[in-house]
Design a protein around this motif. Structure first.
Motif, PDB file in Angstrom:
ATOM      1  N   ALA A  24       0.826  -1.203   0.000  1.00 19.87           N
ATOM      2  CA  ALA A  24       0.000   0.000   0.000  1.00 19.87           C
ATOM      3  C   ALA A  24       0.862   1.257   0.000  1.00 19.87           C
ATOM      4  O   ALA A  24       0.554   2.235  -0.704  1.00 19.87           O
ATOM      5  CB  ALA A  24      -0.936  -0.011   1.204  1.00 19.87           C
ATOM      6  N   GLU A  25       1.950   1.259   0.766  1.00 19.79           N
ATOM      7  CA  GLU A  25       2.818   2.429   0.822  1.00 19.79           C
ATOM      8  C   GLU A  25       3.511   2.671  -0.517  1.00 19.79           C
ATOM      9  O   GLU A  25       3.633   3.825  -0.963  1.00 19.79           O
ATOM     10  CB  GLU A  25       3.854   2.241   1.930  1.00 19.79           C
TER      11      GLU A  25
ATOM     12  N   ALA B 239       3.102   5.881  -2.963  1.00 22.52           N
ATOM     13  CA  ALA B 239       4.258   6.660  -3.411  1.00 22.52           C
ATOM     14  C   ALA B 239       4.279   6.808  -4.933  1.00 22.52           C
ATOM     15  O   ALA B 239       4.846   7.778  -5.453  1.00 22.52           O
ATOM     16  CB  ALA B 239       5.541   6.005  -2.919  1.00 22.52           C
ATOM     17  N   GLN B 240       3.699   5.873  -5.653  1.00 23.44           N
ATOM     18  CA  GLN B 240       3.646   5.932  -7.113  1.00 23.44           C
ATOM     19  C   GLN B 240       2.449   6.735  -7.622  1.00 23.44           C
ATOM     20  O   GLN B 240       2.199   6.778  -8.833  1.00 23.44           O
ATOM     21  CB  GLN B 240       3.583   4.516  -7.686  1.00 23.44           C
TER      22      GLN B 240
ATOM     23  N   GLY C  39      -2.082  -1.818  -9.109  1.00 15.52           N
ATOM     24  CA  GLY C  39      -1.790  -0.467  -9.576  1.00 15.52           C
ATOM     25  C   GLY C  39      -2.259  -0.186 -10.988  1.00 15.52           C
ATOM     26  O   GLY C  39      -1.757   0.750 -11.623  1.00 15.52           O
ATOM     27  N   GLU C  40      -3.210  -0.966 -11.489  1.00 14.27           N
ATOM     28  CA  GLU C  40      -3.697  -0.743 -12.846  1.00 14.27           C
ATOM     29  C   GLU C  40      -4.479   0.564 -12.972  1.00 14.27           C
ATOM     30  O   GLU C  40      -4.470   1.199 -14.031  1.00 14.27           O
ATOM     31  CB  GLU C  40      -4.589  -1.912 -13.277  1.00 14.27           C
TER      32      GLU C  40
END
Length: 400
Positions: A72-73, A77-78, A238-239
């Motif tokens: 999750a972190e 960050a992305q 992260g899609e």
């Protein structure tokens, strides 16, 4: 020596006063302080337990080895908007653009019913199901069924889905599933579990993309850096621009929002009955204080009772030396008086006077009055008898 007449003897009295509130509070101060200390310790322990209990398995807020905080972190960050939720209403409200939203559903305790799952499906967002059970698969991914636990061999991609192909291999921990030919099947073990058992499957249900993920160990803090786990987790979750991490709570169980409605019907009446019984017992057995009265109560205590009570205390504590010293001090005082010595005479003077009167060795008298130590109850009785015999011998010697 002549004892004073009975009429001249002083009467031993003791004054007993009714305890005041201040005296009672002073006596109970220690226990009140101890109770407060125990209460503070209990609150501290419960608070620590509560902190650890707020971070369950695969939670984005759990930094423990079985949590998913690391993933999750990194996603946050992305630039991914990670939103943890624990109710269905909060989850649906967080869905803005379904085309750019992924909902991670980990219903470990089976809190949701078919209607609630259909509500999730109707959002149109990409659904990622972590370790789904039979009921969850029947509602959100018909045609997919559990296939047990994969073998211990690493899971190979074996498909064209980006999350799997970029990872190449993934840790085997978790569950495996089976699906028909219309589903995209990924992450197969080289072991004996069979080629039709997969730990990552993607299907489409009512126009909504649903991903079934059994390889949940790849998402944990402990294993995310192993093999290609990081690539698999980050590409899978992260899609889209928004990631809603939904762990249903008891507030979603059977659609109820009132915890009291989730308890059996007999719980509330039982609690009321226990309270009434406790109140009745307190009224029945409780001490009823009347008005405070201060009154002097004369009490006559017999000397024999005091002597016997002290003797029992010495016996209970095995205080043989202390008991013998009490007898010796009384004997020395009487020997000094009978020998005509002043009250300021010391033990050595008493020993010399008694030895001279009886024609005995001072060392033997000194040993009896000071030196001898009783090791057993029999020794104590023997020395006590010798003290009495010494007094009797001196009285006989000095008697006219």
């Amino acid at each position: 020596m002549t004892a004073p007449p009975a009429a001249a003897r002083p009467t031993a009295t003791a004054t007993v006063l009714t305890p005041t509130l201040r005296a009672g509070a002073r006596r109970s101060l220690f226990w009140a302080s101890a109770g407060a200390f125990v209460l503070l310790v209990a609150i501290g322990v419960l608070s620590l337990i509560g902190v650890s209990g707020d971070a369950p398995r695969l939670s984005p807020a759990n930094p423990a080895p079985d949590g998913a905080m690391a993933v999750a972190e990194v996603l946050a960050a992305q630039g991914i908007d990670v939103r943890p939720t624990d109710t269905l209403d909060d989850t649906t409200a967080a869905v803005g653009d379904p085309a750019n939203t992924t909902i991670v559903l980990f219903d470990e305790d089976g809190q949701l019913d078919d209607a609630q799952r259909q509500t999730l499906l109707d959002t149109g967002a990409h659904l990622v199901l972590l370790e789904p059970g039979f009921a969850e698969l029947a509602s959100l991914a018909p045609g997919v069924s559990p296939a047990g636990v994969p073998d211990d061999d690493p899971l190979r991609a074996g498909c064209s889905l980006p999350a799997a192909t970029m990872a190449t291999t993934v840790s085997p921990g978790g569950l495996a599933y089976r699906a028909g030919a219309s589903a995209e099947l990924c992450l197969t073990s080289d072991g004996d579990s069979g080629a039709d058992a997969h730990s990552y499957i993607r299907v489409e249900t009512d126009g909504t993309v649903v991903s079934i993920v059994g390889a949940t160990e790849a998402l944990t803090n402990a294993a995310v850096t192993d093999l290609g786990n990081a690539a698999f987790a980050l590409n899978l979750l992260g899609e889209d621009e928004t990631l809603i991490w939904y762990r249903p709570s008891i507030l979603d169980a059977a659609g109820e929002t009132d915890p009291a409605a989730l308890t059996p019907g007999w719980v509330t009446p039982s609690i009321v009955l226990v309270i009434l019984v406790a109140a009745a017992a307190a009224f029945w057995r409780g001490r009823r204080f009347g008005p405070l009265i201060i009154e002097n109560l004369p009490v006559v205590v017999r000397a024999s009772e005091t002597m016997e009570g002290r003797a029992r205390l010495y016996e209970k504590g095995s205080a043989r030396v202390r008991a013998l010293d009490s007898l010796r001090m009384a004997t020395i005082s009487r020997l000094a008086t009978w020998s005509g010595l002043p009250t300021t005479a010391d033990v050595e003077q008493v020993c010399l006077a008694v030895a001279a009167a009886l024609g005995a060795e001072p060392a033997g008298i000194r040993s009896l009055l000071v030196g001898a130590i009783p090791e057993t109850d029999a020794d104590l009785v023997r020395l006590s008898d010798r003290l009495l015999a010494l007094e009797t011998a001196l009285a006989d010697e000095l008697r006219p």
